[in-house]
Design an enzyme around this catalytic site. Structure first.
Site, mmCIF file in Angstrom:
data_model
loop_
_atom_site.group_PDB
_atom_site.id
_atom_site.type_symbol
_atom_site.label_atom_id
_atom_site.label_comp_id
_atom_site.label_asym_id
_atom_site.label_seq_id
_atom_site.Cartn_x
_atom_site.Cartn_y
_atom_site.Cartn_z
ATOM 1 N N GLY A 15 -8.851 -87.258 23.863
ATOM 2 C CA GLY A 15 -7.413 -86.987 23.760
ATOM 3 C C GLY A 15 -7.135 -85.502 23.886
ATOM 4 O O GLY A 15 -7.909 -84.682 23.420
ATOM 5 N N ARG A 83 -11.708 -92.569 28.611
ATOM 6 C CA ARG A 83 -12.475 -93.707 29.135
ATOM 7 C C ARG A 83 -13.635 -93.184 29.980
ATOM 8 O O ARG A 83 -14.161 -93.899 30.817
ATOM 9 C CB ARG A 83 -11.591 -94.568 30.034
ATOM 10 C CG ARG A 83 -10.568 -95.353 29.289
ATOM 11 C CD ARG A 83 -9.836 -96.298 30.223
ATOM 12 N NE ARG A 83 -8.877 -97.086 29.496
ATOM 13 C CZ ARG A 83 -7.683 -96.638 29.145
ATOM 14 N NH1 ARG A 83 -7.295 -95.433 29.474
ATOM 15 N NH2 ARG A 83 -6.857 -97.406 28.460
ATOM 16 N N ASP A 125 -15.494 -85.695 18.700
ATOM 17 C CA ASP A 125 -16.798 -86.293 18.390
ATOM 18 C C ASP A 125 -17.329 -87.169 19.526
ATOM 19 O O ASP A 125 -18.510 -87.111 19.867
ATOM 20 C CB ASP A 125 -16.750 -87.058 17.056
ATOM 21 C CG ASP A 125 -15.665 -88.117 17.027
ATOM 22 O OD1 ASP A 125 -14.779 -88.103 17.923
ATOM 23 O OD2 ASP A 125 -15.683 -88.959 16.120
ATOM 24 N N THR A 147 -9.961 -81.234 18.437
ATOM 25 C CA THR A 147 -9.287 -82.462 18.004
ATOM 26 C C THR A 147 -8.154 -82.110 17.061
ATOM 27 O O THR A 147 -8.311 -81.246 16.182
ATOM 28 C CB THR A 147 -10.220 -83.477 17.300
ATOM 29 O OG1 THR A 147 -9.400 -84.498 16.706
ATOM 30 C CG2 THR A 147 -11.097 -82.885 16.232
ATOM 31 N N ASP A 149 -7.293 -84.065 14.925
ATOM 32 C CA ASP A 149 -7.627 -84.780 13.684
ATOM 33 C C ASP A 149 -8.386 -83.912 12.668
ATOM 34 O O ASP A 149 -8.456 -84.255 11.494
ATOM 35 C CB ASP A 149 -8.483 -86.015 13.997
ATOM 36 C CG ASP A 149 -7.844 -86.934 15.016
ATOM 37 O OD1 ASP A 149 -6.613 -86.872 15.186
ATOM 38 O OD2 ASP A 149 -8.575 -87.711 15.664
ATOM 39 N N ASP A 151 -11.472 -83.683 12.207
ATOM 40 C CA ASP A 151 -12.471 -84.501 11.517
ATOM 41 C C ASP A 151 -13.904 -84.190 11.962
ATOM 42 O O ASP A 151 -14.805 -84.986 11.724
ATOM 43 C CB ASP A 151 -12.168 -85.995 11.737
ATOM 44 C CG ASP A 151 -12.162 -86.382 13.212
ATOM 45 O OD1 ASP A 151 -12.257 -85.480 14.070
ATOM 46 O OD2 ASP A 151 -12.058 -87.584 13.506
ATOM 47 N N ARG A 193 -6.848 -90.627 13.122
ATOM 48 C CA ARG A 193 -7.916 -91.626 13.104
ATOM 49 C C ARG A 193 -8.371 -91.926 11.679
ATOM 50 O O ARG A 193 -7.531 -92.244 10.861
ATOM 51 C CB ARG A 193 -9.088 -91.205 14.007
ATOM 52 C CG ARG A 193 -8.700 -91.243 15.478
ATOM 53 C CD ARG A 193 -9.841 -91.311 16.421
ATOM 54 N NE ARG A 193 -10.446 -92.630 16.490
ATOM 55 C CZ ARG A 193 -9.878 -93.706 17.070
ATOM 56 N NH1 ARG A 193 -8.693 -93.613 17.609
ATOM 57 N NH2 ARG A 193 -10.502 -94.860 17.097
#
Ligand code: F6P
Length: 368
Positions: A15, A83, A125, A147, A149, A151, A193
């Protein structure tokens, strides 16, 4: 060791996150300053795996003039994909059936045939896991953590996160007034997430009344009691921030879709929580999903600087002969950590951490 590098590549995978273009700008300038050529691979590794799909053959030659001032732009000039795993390329046969094919060795050969000596792989990740796999098969590379996120373990910060939290906070500020005007409960669903960093920090900054994060499975009867107490005290509107990966005690995360060749897509917990809170409190409730708005827009100053610092450090790492490492912030230093260590585990919100304790001390309900 740096003398054997003449040409490098950079790609962006997974993303998008505000700050990707800053990394590209800095990497291009730093490579150019060393006399290296640098090319951008389009859309993860797709530019090399499917060159026929691109007018420029999938590789974008980059010089400093091409990237002047792109640090302020969101998105990525290279494009990205979630993808794009070369170890699991999904191929569709004439009869519509699909199978996964490992094209990693072919990809590494393609780097060689294009005279690319090393790669700067920018990703979260998933993308860094792919980079680690390619590195183990012989591709020389350095990773840059990305990211919204936040994370990723082994780095205190990833770029994109600050922009996401800042924008989510601005949205929560706006929602306070409309929630108050209509005496409503507004549930704000944010990305992240399986980690609650965005929800927790935007919720605290935006003055949320309840914050639900994956690290604390929630019990909505507890949240409803909190909202009813607020109501009884004359505060007849509430803001609840929920992370997309939050889930009820004994329950599951809300999954929007599952698809071969990519991670499950989360989403919908906001609506679930709003419906249930309406039933439990009797208050009119609405859900707002911030979703991809958190990834769009310009990066904050912090994310621009972080991206620029990471891009510069990645080139320096390659010049020093590093391989298989990820650049990381460990204030006040920028470190290099093995990618395999950085992706070994997810960085969740620690329940003995300051932000979590601050939320409790402010009287914010955390659903437990
Ligand atoms: O990992 C970044 C992220 O934005 C997550 O917060 C979110 O779950 C996911 O990507 C959404 O990805 P997509 O682009 O497939 O909607």
């Amino acid at each position: 060791m740096s003398n054997d590098i003449r040409r490098i590549a950079i790609n962006t995978g997974g993303g998008d996150a505000p700050g990707l273009n800053a990394v590209i700008q800095a990497a291009v300038c730093a490579a150019d300053a060393r006399g290296w050529e640098i090319v951008g691979i389009r859309e993860g590794y797709d530019g090399l795996l499917f060159p026929q799909n691109y007018r420029d053959g999938g590789l974008m030659k980059l010089v400093p003039d091409d990237v002047e001032d792109i640090a302020r732009l969101g998105g990525t000039i290279l494009g990205t994909t979630n993808r794009g795993n070369p170890f699991r390329v999904v191929e569709t046969a004439a009869d519509g059936s699909t199978k996964e094919v490992d094209r990693s060795l072919e990809l590494i050969e393609s780097f060689r045939s294009h005279g690319i000596d090393a790669l700067i792989a920018v990703g979260g990740d998933g993308s860094l896991g792919i980079a680690q796999g390619l590195c183990e098969k012989g591709l020389r590379l350095v990773g840059v953590p990305k990211t919204i996120d936040n994370d990723l373990d082994a780095t205190v910060l990833t770029f994109g996160y600050n922009s996401a939290v800042s924008f989510a906070t601005e949205c929560i500020d706006r929602l306070h007034v409309t929630a108050q005007a209509h005496r409503r409960v507004i549930v704000v669903e944010v990305m992240g997430r399986y980690a609650g960093w965005i929800a927790l920090n935007a919720g605290i900054a935006g003055g949320a009344d309840a914050i639900l994060i994956p690290e604390i499975p929630y019990d909505l009867t507890k949240v409803a009691e909190h909202l009813k107490r607020r109501s009884a005290a004359g505060r007849n509107y509430s803001i609840v921030v929920v992370a997309e990966g939050a889930f009820p005690k004994g329950g599951e995360v809300t999954v929007k879709s599952r698809e071969i060749g990519r991670a499950e897509v989360l989403g919908g917990v906001g609506e679930r929580v709003a419906t249930e809170l309406k039933r439990l409190t009797g208050c009119d409730s609405r859900a707002v999903v911030l979703g991809h708005l958190l990834r769009g827009g310009s990066p904050t100053a912090l994310d621009r600087v972080l991206g620029l610092v990471f891009g510069t450090a990645a080139v320096k790492a390659l010049a020093e002969g590093q391989n298989g490492v990820m650049v990381a912030v460990n204030p006040p230093r920028i470190d290099y950590v093995p990618i395999k260590d950085a992706i070994a585990r997810m960085k969740n919100v620690p329940l003995d951490g300051e932000a979590h304790m601050t939320a409790r001390s402010l009287g914010i309900a955390l659903g437990d």
